[in-house]
Structures are given as C-alpha cells and as structure tokens.
Design an enzyme around this catalytic site. Structure first.
Site, PDB file in Angstrom:
ATOM      1  N   ASP A   1     -20.783  19.865  64.822  1.00  9.56           N
ATOM      2  CA  ASP A   1     -20.813  21.241  64.298  1.00  9.56           C
ATOM      3  C   ASP A   1     -21.902  22.100  64.926  1.00  9.56           C
ATOM      4  O   ASP A   1     -22.448  23.000  64.281  1.00  9.56           O
ATOM      5  CB  ASP A   1     -20.986  21.233  62.760  1.00  9.56           C
TER       6      ASP A   1
ATOM      7  N   LYS B   1     -19.953  23.979  69.558  1.00  4.01           N
ATOM      8  CA  LYS B   1     -19.433  23.682  70.906  1.00  4.01           C
ATOM      9  C   LYS B   1     -18.211  24.535  71.230  1.00  4.01           C
ATOM     10  O   LYS B   1     -18.017  24.928  72.373  1.00  4.01           O
ATOM     11  CB  LYS B   1     -19.031  22.198  71.011  1.00  4.01           C
TER      12      LYS B   1
ATOM     13  N   GLY C   1     -13.478  20.261  64.334  1.00  2.79           N
ATOM     14  CA  GLY C   1     -13.023  21.608  64.002  1.00  2.79           C
ATOM     15  C   GLY C   1     -13.813  22.579  64.848  1.00  2.79           C
ATOM     16  O   GLY C   1     -14.994  22.788  64.602  1.00  2.79           O
ATOM     17  N   HIS C   2     -13.197  23.097  65.887  1.00  5.07           N
ATOM     18  CA  HIS C   2     -13.899  24.018  66.782  1.00  5.07           C
ATOM     19  C   HIS C   2     -13.499  25.456  66.445  1.00  5.07           C
ATOM     20  O   HIS C   2     -12.334  25.824  66.547  1.00  5.07           O
ATOM     21  CB  HIS C   2     -13.597  23.684  68.243  1.00  5.07           C
TER      22      HIS C   2
ATOM     23  N   GLN D   1     -17.687  16.163  67.846  1.00  5.42           N
ATOM     24  CA  GLN D   1     -18.811  15.560  67.095  1.00  5.42           C
ATOM     25  C   GLN D   1     -20.101  15.670  67.924  1.00  5.42           C
ATOM     26  O   GLN D   1     -20.224  16.578  68.717  1.00  5.42           O
ATOM     27  CB  GLN D   1     -18.509  14.110  66.696  1.00  5.42           C
TER      28      GLN D   1
END
Ligand code: IMP
Length: 442
Positions: A13, A16, A40-41, A228
């Site tokens: 988180d 990225k 989750g990007h 991650q």
C-alpha cells in the site's frame, strides 16, 4: 538498458499504482510478477479513480502492453470481472493484455481453504485478504496447482482438478463446511467456472516469457510492477505475517522468466510514514487518536478489503533491511502531503531491546515484537504540499525531512508523490535516464 523494477519497500500500500501509472507514460511494457487479487492499486486519472487488482497499471495507457507473468496467481473470475470493469470505463483491454501460460489459477476451493485456515489459526491468524493467495501458492509448491495453460485443455483441466480436489476433500473432510463451501469442492462446479471464463481469457493467453525477453532484447522500456512490499516477502518479511510470494527482485526475475542481466534498476516505493494491514509486528505503530488522524488524512483503508490500515511513523530500520535484501537503487517517497498537518514528525532510527540498541531488523518475530522504536524528531512544515510539482516548491522543513530520509536510508529519492493525481509528482531524478547511466551486466 531499460528494464526498471518498481516494488514496495514497506508492508504494501505504498502507492505503487500511482507511481507505475506515472512511469508508464514513458514505458512500452508493464509486467506484474507476483501476488494476485490481494493487491489493490489505486490510480486517479483526470479526477477519476481506478482500482486495479490483477491487471497491470499500464492498462490505462493505450500504447502500453501489459503482462501478467507466471509468478502471479490469477483468480480467473476476478480477472474477467476486472477486464469487464475496465471495458465499461472505456479502457481498451484486448491484444494489449497477455496472461502467461505458466501462471497458476486461484480456484474456488483456494478461497474456502484461505477462510478456514484463518479460522483454525484463531488468535494466530495472519489477517489475509481472503483471496485464496496462500492456498494457491501452497498448491503450486506442492505441485497440485492448475495453470492457465490447463484452462485451455479440457482433458488436462479435468484431471488436474480431480487430483487436487480428491486431496482437498480429505483435508477439509474433518472440519465441517457449509453447503455453499462444499460446492467449491465439487469437480463439476470448478470445471463449470473454468468453462465460463475460458472464452474471455483465451485471447489473452500467451507465452509471456518470450514476449518480455523479446521486448527487452529490442530495447523496449519495461516496468516490472511489484505487489505488496518487501516486509511482506515470504522469505525476507515478517514471517509468518507475510504474503505467500517473493515481492522483491528475486520474485520479479523468477516470476517473469527474465534473465538477471536484463534488469537495469530497482525503485523502492515507500510512504512518508508506514502502514500495515492484517496481523504482525509493527514497531512504529501509532495507537489512539494520533493514529486515527494519520489514517483519515491518508485515507488509509484497504483498496481490496476496505479494512482500516494500521498507521505509524517511518521506520528507517525496516527501510534499510528492505534496501539491503533487495538492492534498491533509488526511492520514491509517496503521500508526503499527508504529513502536512503534523507539528512534529518522528522517524524510527533504531530499535531498543532490553537496554540494547539495535540498528538492524531482527529475523525473529518475537524479538521484533519486543523492540521499542528510538525516534529522531523533525519539525513539521504545517503548510500544504498537496499537488507540489517541483522540489523548489516544497517548504524548507519538508525538504529537510526528505533529506533526513535519504541520510537514514542511505538512498537517494528519485520521485516524490504529493497527491493521488498523475501530475502531483516531483521528479528529482529521471528513472529512465538513470537506466542509461548503468553499466550493462553480463
Ligand atoms: P494474503 O496475501 O491475502 O495471503 O495476506 C497475507 C498478508 O499480506 C496479510 O497481512 C494481508 O493484509 C497482507 N497483504 C496482502 N496483500 C496486500 C496488499 O496489497 N497490501 C497490503 N497488505 C497486503
């Protein structure tokens, strides 16, 4: 001379998605190498927010080719849903998305197993995202996995599912599972799911190792997209409170079948503070009201599960560990603007354990849990940096804070993010130009 890995330098988180989206403007290929729909990007483009879980962030750039490499574990239903979501938003997803033939699939039974394992672990639970990641990687290592190439061959697929489920039923037999869950252990149900997604996924299935190698040979600019962070790496992270893949450079090379000599530089993305979701030690965690203030200023809620993230100060000991074990060349510091309203900012420079000062990150989880952070305090700037686009536009104290992070980590900051939008970025050093400065490896 143009392969750049971008990976998380904390517990995930770090932002990225936004960084890769920014870099992708000048890239030809973006390749995901590990993890799955646990990631989750979040990317904000022209004020519109996109959340991606499996599809590489490059997809938002029409001329970029996106690869989901062999080291990823793909939940086919989640991927189909994401493709449809993107298309509904007007994003082109066609030839530009390739999924590796060797990539492993997350099957419905992996998600059931994930939930049951967490239940059985009770107080020792990992706090997983529940996306079936651990069980899918376990099956891969146990040689019981189902791969994307199997999806296209009904006979092989049937046999793979049959063998795997025969074992799973025996393992889960004693636990007592619901009717809905028992469906997930049914061969017919799993096969049906595969048949449903086959038609949509088949056009994307390709030999991604060949694609990425050819792209590298022909001098294309390639971004390797981590999910991650290194502190969640299966080997180098805070085991057992980690994810089940190698999130660093090792994972990038093995997960894409990329020869090491082709990798030119590694960028580590770190927030100006720290967050963590799920269980596990977090030495600089801030509890109570101050932690809550950071959480709400940073919007620190999981993009995948919606869980509130635990928040804390920047941990330079953990950062140095991450830099050492994965060989970062430069840093990207994100969410600087979240620190705008702190009169004083702490950075953990060492740990204290039973009267002794530790400057390296302990391997033993019970040791790390007992470590107390030793802080150096920096004066806050108490003015907005939100949307700043140049180093000179930053207040003196914000620059001082960033310089301190460079001193404490021993690495230069290449990029700074000052907001969620693509344009809210300060480039201190051009990462692609930096690639050209490196000597070629053998
Ligand atoms: P899993 O990857 O779902 O097995 O979860 C293992 C650990 O990694 C848990 O602590 C999760 O919260 C954490 N985790 C997995 N994916 C992410 C991510 O994308 N960001 C932050 N934490 C994650």
């Amino acid at each position: 001379m143009s392969v750049l890995a971008v990976l998380g330098g904390q517990w995930g988180d770090e932002g990225k998605g936004k960084v890769i989206d920014w870099l992708a403007e000048r890239a030809d290929v973006v390749a995901r190498y590990q993890g799955g729909a646990n990631a989750g990007h979040t990317v904000v483009l022209n004020g519109k927010q996109y959340i991606l879980h499996l599809v590489p962030t490059g997809i938002l750039h029409p001329d970029v080719r996106c690869i989901i490499g062999s080291g990823v574990v793909v939940d086919p239903l989640a991927l189909v849903e994401e493709i449809q979501y993107l298309r509904a938003q007007g994003v082109e997803v066609g030839e530009n998305l390739a999924v590796g033939k060797r990539t492993h699939l997350i099957m419905p039974y992996h998600k059931v197993l994930d939930a049951h394992m967490e239940d059985l672990l009770g107080v020792n639970r990992i706090g997983t995202t529940g996306r079936g990641i651990g069980p899918a990687y376990s099956d891969k290592a146990a040689r019981l996995g189902v791969r994307v190439s199997d999806l296209l061959d009904e006979k092989i697929l049937t046999e793979r599912i049959r063998v795997c489920l025969a074992l799973k039923r025996r393992i889960l037999g004693g636990i007592g599972i619901s009717k809905e869950e028992s469906q997930a252990l049914d061969e017919g149900y799993n096969l049906e799911m595969c048949r449903k997604v086959r038609e949509i996924l088949a056009p994307h299935v390709r030999d991604t190792e060949a694609e990425i190698q050819e792209a590298a040979e022909s001098g294309k600019r390639i971004l390797l997209e981590g999910a991650q962070g290194v502190l969640l790496d299966l080997d180098m992270g805070t085991y057992p409170y980690v994810t089940s893949s190698n999130t660093g450079v090792g994972g990038a090379l093995s997960g894409l079948g990329l020869p090491y000599g082709k990798l030119n530089a590694v960028l580590g993305v770190m927030k100006a503070y720290c967050t963590r979701v799920g269980q596990g030690p977090f030495p600089t965690e801030i509890h109570g009201e101050e932690g809550e203030r950071l959480r709400s200023a940073g919007g620190e809620y999981g993009a995948t599960t919606g869980r509130p993230r635990r928040c804390g100060w920047f941990d330079a000991v953990a950062a140095r560990h991450c830099i050492r074990v994965t060989g970062l060349d430069g840093l990207v510091i994100t969410k600087l603007d979240v620190m705008d309203n702190h009169a004083a900012i702490q950075v953990c420079v060492a740990y204290e354990l039973e009267g002794k000062r530790l400057t390296s990150f302990p391997a033993e989880i019970n040791v790390l849990e007992r470590c107390k952070p030793v802080y150096e305090e920096f004066p806050g700037w108490m003015t907005s940096t939100s949307g700043a686009r140049e180093w000179e536009a930053l207040p003196q104290r914000a620059r001082g804070y960033l310089s301190a992070l460079e001193r404490l980590t021993g690495k230069k900051i290449w990029l700074i993010s000052t907001g969620p939008g693509r344009e809210d970025t300060i480039q201190v050093k051009d990462p692609f130009a930096a690639l050209q400065e490196r000597e070629p490896r053998p």
